[in-house]
Design a protein around this motif. Structure first.
Motif, PDB file in Angstrom:
ATOM      1  N   VAL A   7       0.861  -1.182   0.000  1.00 23.57           N
ATOM      2  CA  VAL A   7       0.000   0.000   0.000  1.00 23.57           C
ATOM      3  C   VAL A   7       0.898   1.233   0.000  1.00 23.57           C
ATOM      4  N   HIS A   8       0.747   2.058  -1.020  1.00 21.87           N
ATOM      5  CA  HIS A   8       1.475   3.323  -1.144  1.00 21.87           C
ATOM      6  C   HIS A   8       0.498   4.431  -0.755  1.00 21.87           C
ATOM      7  N   THR A   9       0.809   5.136   0.330  1.00 26.84           N
ATOM      8  CA  THR A   9      -0.115   6.167   0.804  1.00 26.84           C
ATOM      9  C   THR A   9      -0.113   7.410  -0.069  1.00 26.84           C
ATOM     10  N   GLY A  10       0.985   7.624  -0.806  1.00 25.15           N
ATOM     11  CA  GLY A  10       1.104   8.858  -1.578  1.00 25.15           C
ATOM     12  C   GLY A  10       1.625  10.026  -0.766  1.00 25.15           C
ATOM     13  N   GLN A  11       2.217   9.755   0.401  1.00 26.41           N
ATOM     14  CA  GLN A  11       2.780  10.838   1.214  1.00 26.41           C
ATOM     15  C   GLN A  11       3.829  11.620   0.424  1.00 26.41           C
ATOM     16  N   HIS A  12       4.702  10.907  -0.299  1.00 24.94           N
ATOM     17  CA  HIS A  12       5.598  11.540  -1.267  1.00 24.94           C
ATOM     18  C   HIS A  12       5.069  11.219  -2.655  1.00 24.94           C
ATOM     19  N   TYR A  13       4.664  12.262  -3.367  1.00 26.84           N
ATOM     20  CA  TYR A  13       4.008  12.047  -4.660  1.00 26.84           C
ATOM     21  C   TYR A  13       4.844  12.553  -5.824  1.00 26.84           C
ATOM     22  N   ASP A  14       6.011  13.186  -5.528  1.00 24.62           N
ATOM     23  CA  ASP A  14       6.914  13.576  -6.607  1.00 24.62           C
ATOM     24  C   ASP A  14       7.491  12.308  -7.244  1.00 24.62           C
ATOM     25  N   PRO A  15       7.497  12.202  -8.584  1.00 23.99           N
ATOM     26  CA  PRO A  15       7.986  10.966  -9.217  1.00 23.99           C
ATOM     27  C   PRO A  15       9.398  10.584  -8.801  1.00 23.99           C
ATOM     28  N   MET A  16      10.283  11.577  -8.579  1.00 25.02           N
ATOM     29  CA  MET A  16      11.652  11.255  -8.198  1.00 25.02           C
ATOM     30  C   MET A  16      11.734  10.769  -6.752  1.00 25.02           C
ATOM     31  N   LEU A  17      10.681  11.010  -5.955  1.00 26.30           N
ATOM     32  CA  LEU A  17      10.669  10.541  -4.578  1.00 26.30           C
ATOM     33  C   LEU A  17       9.786   9.311  -4.424  1.00 26.30           C
ATOM     34  N   SER A  18       9.202   8.838  -5.499  1.00 28.25           N
ATOM     35  CA  SER A  18       8.244   7.746  -5.396  1.00 28.25           C
ATOM     36  C   SER A  18       8.401   6.757  -6.531  1.00 28.25           C
ATOM     37  N   ASP A  19       7.844   7.083  -7.700  1.00 27.99           N
ATOM     38  CA  ASP A  19       7.782   6.115  -8.797  1.00 27.99           C
ATOM     39  C   ASP A  19       9.166   5.602  -9.182  1.00 27.99           C
ATOM     40  N   ALA A  20      10.156   6.499  -9.234  1.00 29.03           N
ATOM     41  CA  ALA A  20      11.487   6.097  -9.665  1.00 29.03           C
ATOM     42  C   ALA A  20      12.091   5.083  -8.709  1.00 29.03           C
ATOM     43  N   PHE A  21      11.772   5.201  -7.416  1.00 30.00           N
ATOM     44  CA  PHE A  21      12.344   4.260  -6.465  1.00 30.00           C
ATOM     45  C   PHE A  21      11.788   2.858  -6.671  1.00 30.00           C
ATOM     46  N   TYR A  72       7.166   0.826   8.290  1.00 27.92           N
ATOM     47  CA  TYR A  72       8.589   1.100   8.116  1.00 27.92           C
ATOM     48  C   TYR A  72       8.933   2.472   8.675  1.00 27.92           C
ATOM     49  N   GLY A  73       9.862   2.516   9.633  1.00 30.65           N
ATOM     50  CA  GLY A  73      10.431   3.800  10.011  1.00 30.65           C
ATOM     51  C   GLY A  73       9.531   4.665  10.856  1.00 30.65           C
ATOM     52  N   ASP A  74       9.416   5.954  10.483  1.00 38.43           N
ATOM     53  CA  ASP A  74       8.889   6.951  11.422  1.00 38.43           C
ATOM     54  C   ASP A  74       8.028   8.028  10.764  1.00 38.43           C
ATOM     55  N   THR A  75       7.404   7.730   9.639  1.00 35.28           N
ATOM     56  CA  THR A  75       6.645   8.751   8.928  1.00 35.28           C
ATOM     57  C   THR A  75       5.183   8.782   9.367  1.00 35.28           C
ATOM     58  N   ASN A  76       4.437   9.764   8.853  1.00 34.16           N
ATOM     59  CA  ASN A  76       3.001   9.802   9.101  1.00 34.16           C
ATOM     60  C   ASN A  76       2.312   8.563   8.540  1.00 34.16           C
ATOM     61  N   SER A  77       2.819   8.027   7.435  1.00 34.79           N
ATOM     62  CA  SER A  77       2.268   6.787   6.886  1.00 34.79           C
ATOM     63  C   SER A  77       2.392   5.650   7.886  1.00 34.79           C
ATOM     64  N   THR A  78       3.525   5.608   8.593  1.00 35.48           N
ATOM     65  CA  THR A  78       3.754   4.567   9.593  1.00 35.48           C
ATOM     66  C   THR A  78       2.738   4.658  10.717  1.00 35.48           C
ATOM     67  N   LEU A  79       2.568   5.853  11.253  1.00 32.20           N
ATOM     68  CA  LEU A  79       1.643   6.022  12.377  1.00 32.20           C
ATOM     69  C   LEU A  79       0.209   5.740  11.951  1.00 32.20           C
ATOM     70  N   ALA A  80      -0.203   6.227  10.780  1.00 31.63           N
ATOM     71  CA  ALA A  80      -1.566   5.994  10.324  1.00 31.63           C
ATOM     72  C   ALA A  80      -1.850   4.499  10.168  1.00 31.63           C
ATOM     73  N   ALA A  81      -0.926   3.783   9.556  1.00 27.62           N
ATOM     74  CA  ALA A  81      -1.126   2.345   9.363  1.00 27.62           C
ATOM     75  C   ALA A  81      -1.130   1.612  10.697  1.00 27.62           C
ATOM     76  N   ALA A  82      -0.285   2.062  11.618  1.00 29.21           N
ATOM     77  CA  ALA A  82      -0.249   1.425  12.938  1.00 29.21           C
ATOM     78  C   ALA A  82      -1.586   1.578  13.651  1.00 29.21           C
ATOM     79  N   ILE A  83      -2.131   2.778  13.655  1.00 28.99           N
ATOM     80  CA  ILE A  83      -3.418   3.013  14.322  1.00 28.99           C
ATOM     81  C   ILE A  83      -4.524   2.206  13.646  1.00 28.99           C
ATOM     82  N   ALA A  84      -4.535   2.217  12.313  1.00 27.07           N
ATOM     83  CA  ALA A  84      -5.571   1.481  11.583  1.00 27.07           C
ATOM     84  C   ALA A  84      -5.513  -0.003  11.903  1.00 27.07           C
ATOM     85  N   ALA A  85      -4.307  -0.585  11.914  1.00 29.28           N
ATOM     86  CA  ALA A  85      -4.170  -2.011  12.192  1.00 29.28           C
ATOM     87  C   ALA A  85      -4.599  -2.338  13.624  1.00 29.28           C
ATOM     88  N   VAL A  86      -4.143  -1.526  14.574  1.00 29.86           N
ATOM     89  CA  VAL A  86      -4.474  -1.777  15.975  1.00 29.86           C
ATOM     90  C   VAL A  86      -5.976  -1.718  16.203  1.00 29.86           C
TER      91      VAL A  86
END
Length: 362
Positions: free
Chosen positions: A34-48, A94-108
């Motif tokens: 699941v890609h939240t789209g927190q980073h939506y710039d292609p060089m920070l997302s799609d290219a990786f 993974y790690g420490d982003t807003n995506s991490t916290l949101a997914a953690a709360i949703a799962a819990v």
């Protein structure tokens, strides 16, 4: 076993690469991304995803930017439906982003087992939103996948040692494999910067360094005074904040360029005389690539990088022009971040753990 990885930002895509490859070697694992789209710039997302040979996301939420609360809330609202539809056995964050916290709360909230990769890191700076995210996620998770002995000890100190597993750092896996793959390539440098002379790679993106115009202007001044060309890989946040404040980043020997794809970034950092950053991930990548780093923060989660002066903290910008370009430390460099096989350990730990019998007994 169905494992759902939730990612949304550049450091997470880098960590996802070796994890995805390790999961593919186990036919009993069904891996959803699941890609939240927190980073939506292609060089920070799609290219990786392309560069790290990661399969396309199963779901892309496309959340985009916003305040911490709005961004986290939007992800949380969308993730409920995703978890209901796909019913994973584990959610891996993974790690420490807003995506991490949101997914953690949703799962819990939905009683789905939660595993946290890169658990136990602490800066002990509660001004950093990343610190909130990592602490809250660790205390919610069922399984804590720690990268270092120091991280394990932090978890023990917080009463979480029973859920901690030392697996090593997956960033080491991908950094070493990428380093070897691009060893014969030329660094990716802007016109006017020679790979045969000393140059410095810089990144600045944290709120403490970008949101106060006076602070950002002081950083730009200091970068412009470094005694070597500075290749500033300009994060979209930095560009936006500089434009809002009317601050010219390209001053002195500073060359402002777009972020590099991961292989080019690794090769360019490996060839640099120094790194200047406020990024946690780049501090460690510089250490692994044996490039001296100067960090514009008062603390670091990766305290091991400070040993022997591989990394120097300079929050007040008092030493930057002196230490930005400095000799590599002599002597044997320690290997606190593992042997490059962390991802395979993560896969095996998840398989060994299975699904917790009593989810929610946190």
């Amino acid at each position: 076993m169905r494992i759902m990885s939730v990612v949304g930002a550049r450091p997470q895509f880098v960590k996802l690469g070796p994890i995805a490859r390790a999961f593919r070697s186990h036919p009993e694992i069904e891996h959803l991304i699941v890609h939240t789209g927190q980073h939506y710039d292609p060089m920070l997302s799609d290219a990786f995803f392309a560069d790290l040979e990661i399969e396309p996301p199963t779901v892309h939420l496309g959340v985009g930017s916003g305040t911490h609360g709005r961004q986290t809330g939007a992800m949380l609202a969308d993730l409920d439906g995703v978890l209901e539809e796909h019913a994973p056995d584990w959610v891996l964050v993974y790690g420490d982003t807003n995506s991490t916290l949101a997914a953690a709360i949703a799962a819990v909230k939905m009683h789905i087992p939660l595993a946290h990769l890169e658990a136990g890191l602490r800066s002990f700076n509660r001004r950093m939103p990343e610190e909130h995210n990592r602490v809250l996620t660790d205390h919610a998770a069922d399984l804590l996948l720690a990268p270092t002995e120091v991280a394990v000890q932090h978890l023990v100190n917080e009463g979480l040692g029973g859920k901690a597993r030392l697996v090593g750092d997956v960033m080491t896996d991908v950094c070493f494999s990428t380093r070897d793959a691009v060893a014969g390539d030329h660094p990716t440098l802007p016109a006017g910067v020679s790979p045969d002379a000393p140059y410095v790679v810089a990144t600045i993106h944290r709120a403490d360094n970008t949101d106060d115009p006076a602070r950002l202007s002081a950083i730009a001044d200091a970068l412009g005074q470094v005694a070597a060309p500075v290749v500033l890989l300009a994060h979209p946040r930095l560009v936006a904040k500089a434009a809002q404040a009317g601050i010219e980043l390209a001053r002195g020997g500073v060359h402002v360029v777009s972020p590099l794809a991961y292989p080019q970034m690794v090769r360019t950092v490996a060839g640099a005389a120094g790194v200047i950053t406020d990024s946690g991930g780049l501090q460690k990548e510089a250490y692994l690539l044996r490039t001296p780093c100067t960090t514009l923060r008062s603390e670091t989660e990766w305290v091991e990088t400070l040993v022997d002066g591989w990394n120097i903290l300079d929050p007040a910008l008092e030493r930057l022009t002196e230490v930005a370009v400095r000799p590599r430390p002599t002597g044997q460099q320690a290997q606190p971040y593992g042997d490059g096989r962390a991802a395979s350990r993560v896969a095996q730990v998840l398989l060994d753990e299975g699904r917790p019998v009593e989810v929610g007994s946190r």
